[in-house]
Scaffold this motif. Structure first.
Motif, PDB file in Angstrom:
ATOM      1  N   GLY A  58       0.828  -1.219   0.000  1.00  0.00           N
ATOM      2  CA  GLY A  58       0.000   0.000   0.000  1.00  0.00           C
ATOM      3  C   GLY A  58       0.852   1.255   0.000  1.00  0.00           C
ATOM      4  N   LEU A  59       1.919   1.233   0.802  1.00  0.00           N
ATOM      5  CA  LEU A  59       2.822   2.380   0.809  1.00  0.00           C
ATOM      6  C   LEU A  59       3.504   2.558  -0.554  1.00  0.00           C
ATOM      7  CD1 LEU A  59       4.554   2.031   4.311  1.00  0.00           C
ATOM      8  CD2 LEU A  59       2.751   3.632   3.631  1.00  0.00           C
ATOM      9  N   ALA A  60       3.840   1.427  -1.204  1.00  0.00           N
ATOM     10  CA  ALA A  60       4.450   1.511  -2.526  1.00  0.00           C
ATOM     11  C   ALA A  60       3.487   2.132  -3.537  1.00  0.00           C
ATOM     12  CB  ALA A  60       4.881   0.114  -2.985  1.00  0.00           C
ATOM     13  N   ALA A  61       2.195   1.741  -3.435  1.00  0.00           N
ATOM     14  CA  ALA A  61       1.196   2.323  -4.342  1.00  0.00           C
ATOM     15  C   ALA A  61       1.061   3.830  -4.106  1.00  0.00           C
ATOM     16  CB  ALA A  61      -0.145   1.625  -4.134  1.00  0.00           C
ATOM     17  N   ILE A  62       1.097   4.231  -2.830  1.00  0.00           N
ATOM     18  CA  ILE A  62       1.001   5.666  -2.521  1.00  0.00           C
ATOM     19  C   ILE A  62       2.197   6.414  -3.088  1.00  0.00           C
ATOM     20  CG2 ILE A  62       1.029   7.345  -0.645  1.00  0.00           C
ATOM     21  CD1 ILE A  62      -0.561   5.351   1.022  1.00  0.00           C
ATOM     22  N   LEU A  63       3.391   5.849  -2.931  1.00  0.00           N
ATOM     23  CA  LEU A  63       4.584   6.492  -3.477  1.00  0.00           C
ATOM     24  C   LEU A  63       4.509   6.609  -5.000  1.00  0.00           C
ATOM     25  CD1 LEU A  63       7.461   4.914  -1.350  1.00  0.00           C
ATOM     26  CD2 LEU A  63       6.740   7.304  -1.391  1.00  0.00           C
ATOM     27  N   GLY A  64       4.007   5.557  -5.651  1.00  0.00           N
ATOM     28  CA  GLY A  64       3.863   5.615  -7.104  1.00  0.00           C
ATOM     29  C   GLY A  64       2.913   6.704  -7.547  1.00  0.00           C
ATOM     30  N   LEU A  65       1.771   6.822  -6.848  1.00  0.00           N
ATOM     31  CA  LEU A  65       0.813   7.876  -7.182  1.00  0.00           C
ATOM     32  C   LEU A  65       1.411   9.267  -6.950  1.00  0.00           C
ATOM     33  CD1 LEU A  65      -2.478   6.353  -5.687  1.00  0.00           C
ATOM     34  CD2 LEU A  65      -1.847   6.560  -8.097  1.00  0.00           C
ATOM     35  N   MET A  67       4.579  10.078  -7.125  1.00  0.00           N
ATOM     36  CA  MET A  67       5.561  10.341  -8.180  1.00  0.00           C
ATOM     37  C   MET A  67       4.873  10.813  -9.466  1.00  0.00           C
ATOM     38  SD  MET A  67       8.151   7.090  -7.577  1.00  0.00           S
ATOM     39  CE  MET A  67       9.170   7.488  -8.984  1.00  0.00           C
ATOM     40  N   VAL A  68       3.756  10.118  -9.818  1.00  0.00           N
ATOM     41  CA  VAL A  68       3.038  10.501 -11.040  1.00  0.00           C
ATOM     42  C   VAL A  68       2.412  11.883 -10.890  1.00  0.00           C
ATOM     43  CG1 VAL A  68       1.095   9.908 -12.541  1.00  0.00           C
ATOM     44  CG2 VAL A  68       2.605   8.110 -11.700  1.00  0.00           C
ATOM     45  N   SER A  69       1.790  12.134  -9.742  1.00  0.00           N
ATOM     46  CA  SER A  69       1.130  13.431  -9.534  1.00  0.00           C
ATOM     47  C   SER A  69       2.140  14.572  -9.460  1.00  0.00           C
ATOM     48  CB  SER A  69       0.285  13.394  -8.258  1.00  0.00           C
ATOM     49  OG  SER A  69       1.112  13.188  -7.117  1.00  0.00           O
ATOM     50  N   THR A  70       3.307  14.293  -8.854  1.00  0.00           N
ATOM     51  CA  THR A  70       4.347  15.328  -8.783  1.00  0.00           C
ATOM     52  C   THR A  70       4.859  15.671 -10.174  1.00  0.00           C
ATOM     53  OG1 THR A  70       5.011  14.552  -6.592  1.00  0.00           O
ATOM     54  CG2 THR A  70       6.544  15.974  -7.769  1.00  0.00           C
ATOM     55  N   LYS A  71       5.003  14.648 -11.013  1.00  0.00           N
ATOM     56  CA  LYS A  71       5.431  14.898 -12.384  1.00  0.00           C
ATOM     57  C   LYS A  71       4.400  15.741 -13.132  1.00  0.00           C
ATOM     58  CE  LYS A  71       6.651  12.628 -16.713  1.00  0.00           C
ATOM     59  NZ  LYS A  71       6.816  11.335 -17.429  1.00  0.00           N
ATOM     60  N   SER A  72       3.106  15.407 -12.974  1.00  0.00           N
ATOM     61  CA  SER A  72       2.055  16.182 -13.645  1.00  0.00           C
ATOM     62  C   SER A  72       2.001  17.618 -13.121  1.00  0.00           C
ATOM     63  CB  SER A  72       0.696  15.499 -13.435  1.00  0.00           C
ATOM     64  OG  SER A  72       0.701  14.192 -13.964  1.00  0.00           O
ATOM     65  N   THR A  73       2.141  17.783 -11.806  1.00  0.00           N
ATOM     66  CA  THR A  73       2.115  19.124 -11.221  1.00  0.00           C
ATOM     67  C   THR A  73       3.298  19.952 -11.704  1.00  0.00           C
ATOM     68  OG1 THR A  73       1.035  18.249  -9.245  1.00  0.00           O
ATOM     69  CG2 THR A  73       2.070  20.412  -9.059  1.00  0.00           C
ATOM     70  N   THR A  74       4.462  19.312 -11.766  1.00  0.00           N
ATOM     71  CA  THR A  74       5.656  20.024 -12.242  1.00  0.00           C
ATOM     72  C   THR A  74       5.478  20.480 -13.686  1.00  0.00           C
ATOM     73  OG1 THR A  74       7.057  18.687 -10.788  1.00  0.00           O
ATOM     74  CG2 THR A  74       8.136  19.857 -12.595  1.00  0.00           C
ATOM     75  N   LYS A  75       4.939  19.613 -14.523  1.00  0.00           N
ATOM     76  CA  LYS A  75       4.711  19.972 -15.926  1.00  0.00           C
ATOM     77  C   LYS A  75       3.720  21.115 -16.037  1.00  0.00           C
ATOM     78  CE  LYS A  75       3.359  18.002 -20.370  1.00  0.00           C
ATOM     79  NZ  LYS A  75       2.887  16.770 -21.083  1.00  0.00           N
ATOM     80  N   PHE A  76       2.649  21.060 -15.227  1.00  0.00           N
ATOM     81  CA  PHE A  76       1.634  22.120 -15.247  1.00  0.00           C
ATOM     82  C   PHE A  76       2.220  23.456 -14.797  1.00  0.00           C
ATOM     83  CE2 PHE A  76      -1.658  24.443 -12.815  1.00  0.00           C
ATOM     84  CZ  PHE A  76      -2.527  24.740 -13.858  1.00  0.00           C
ATOM     85  N   LEU A  77       2.985  23.447 -13.705  1.00  0.00           N
ATOM     86  CA  LEU A  77       3.595  24.678 -13.212  1.00  0.00           C
ATOM     87  C   LEU A  77       4.627  25.216 -14.200  1.00  0.00           C
ATOM     88  CD1 LEU A  77       4.101  23.819  -9.424  1.00  0.00           C
ATOM     89  CD2 LEU A  77       2.384  25.322 -10.429  1.00  0.00           C
ATOM     90  N   ASN A  78       5.354  24.320 -14.847  1.00  0.00           N
ATOM     91  CA  ASN A  78       6.341  24.756 -15.835  1.00  0.00           C
ATOM     92  C   ASN A  78       5.668  25.458 -17.008  1.00  0.00           C
ATOM     93  OD1 ASN A  78       7.958  23.719 -18.552  1.00  0.00           O
ATOM     94  ND2 ASN A  78       9.292  24.489 -16.923  1.00  0.00           N
ATOM     95  N   GLU A  79       4.547  24.934 -17.467  1.00  0.00           N
ATOM     96  CA  GLU A  79       3.817  25.574 -18.569  1.00  0.00           C
ATOM     97  C   GLU A  79       3.329  26.963 -18.167  1.00  0.00           C
ATOM     98  OE1 GLU A  79       0.751  22.855 -19.553  1.00  0.00           O
ATOM     99  OE2 GLU A  79       2.067  21.469 -20.653  1.00  0.00           O
TER     100      GLU A  79
END
Length: 245
Positions: A58-65, A67-79
């Motif tokens: 469960g902790l691994a699934a949370i970390l994966g989510l 990581m994905v959300s941080t990548k999406s947020t970073t891309k959005f903020l960069n734009e």
């Protein structure tokens, strides 16, 4: 075992806090954020996957989510950052072009808002009347008084000029009036605007008026003798006959 799970949970929470802060701090360089996220979260994710426990999965699934959300947020903020930088650069370029065009006009120009505060003056206007480069925030009356003072107008003429200026600002109607200031003739054209207030366009018409008078004199008077010619005589005759009739 319970102690180990609580410790692990604390470590995951700290890692998630660090990961969330990376996107906002380094969004200008998204690849740096991606590398930091991998360095912080990926080793824990791999370690949790190899543990034979639903808690760690469960902790691994949370970390994966995360990581994905941080990548999406970073891309959005960069734009957003890139768009803001581009828009700011374009706005600066447009302002520079506007200022260059405004200062290279052959006419003087000033713009007042609906409250009568002067918001724009160009270089030609300041040159016409020897006004300071940094006029500051002044109202229409003060600008008219400064223009009148530059031409050393008499008190009555100065008062009439200021009143004419303020009348046009208040009337919100297109109008042109001519004034002699400093020995030169200026046309003051008032153009109202619903969005900005009033725009005054000032033109030095001294040479044009003198040339017009010279042409008119050459048409009605003999060049050698300076006496009225037949054209002048005919015009005067027509006027007198019309009056007599």
């Amino acid at each position: 075992r319970r102690y180990d799970e609580v410790t692990t949970l604390y470590g995951v929470v700290i890692s998630l806090g660090c990961a969330g802060a990376l996107a906002g701090r380094n969004a200008g360089r998204p690849y740096i954020v991606y590398g930091q996220i991998l360095a912080v979260c990926f080793p824990l994710l791999v370690a949790f996957l190899f543990r034979d426990s639903g808690w760690y999965l469960g902790l691994a699934a949370i970390l994966g989510l995360v990581m994905v959300s941080t990548k999406s947020t970073t891309k959005f903020l960069n734009e957003i950052l890139v768009s803001a930088l581009i828009n700011g650069r374009e706005a600066h370029q447009q302002q520079t072009r506007f200022s260059t065009a405004l200062d290279n006009m052959s006419h003087g120009l000033c713009m007042a808002d609906k409250d009568g505060t002067i918001i724009v003056t160009n270089r030609r206007l300041r040159e016409f009347f020897n006004l300071p480069a940094d006029i500051g925030e002044i109202d229409a009356r003060k600008l008219a008084e400064m223009i009148a003072a530059s031409g050393r107008m008499r008190p009555r003429a100065r008062e009439a000029f200021v009143d004419a200026w303020l009348t046009q600002v208040a009337s919100q109607k297109s109008f042109v009036f001519t004034e002699t200031i400093g020995g030169r003739l200026y046309d003051f054209r008032c153009e109202p605007s619903e969005e900005t207030g009033v725009v005054f366009i000032i033109e030095d018409v001294t040479e044009g008026r003198l040339a017009s008078r010279q042409i008119q004199r050459m048409a009605h008077f003999d060049v050698l003798t300076g006496l009225p010619n037949r054209v002048h005589f005919h015009d005067q005759l027509v006027v007198r006959l019309e009056k007599a009739a």
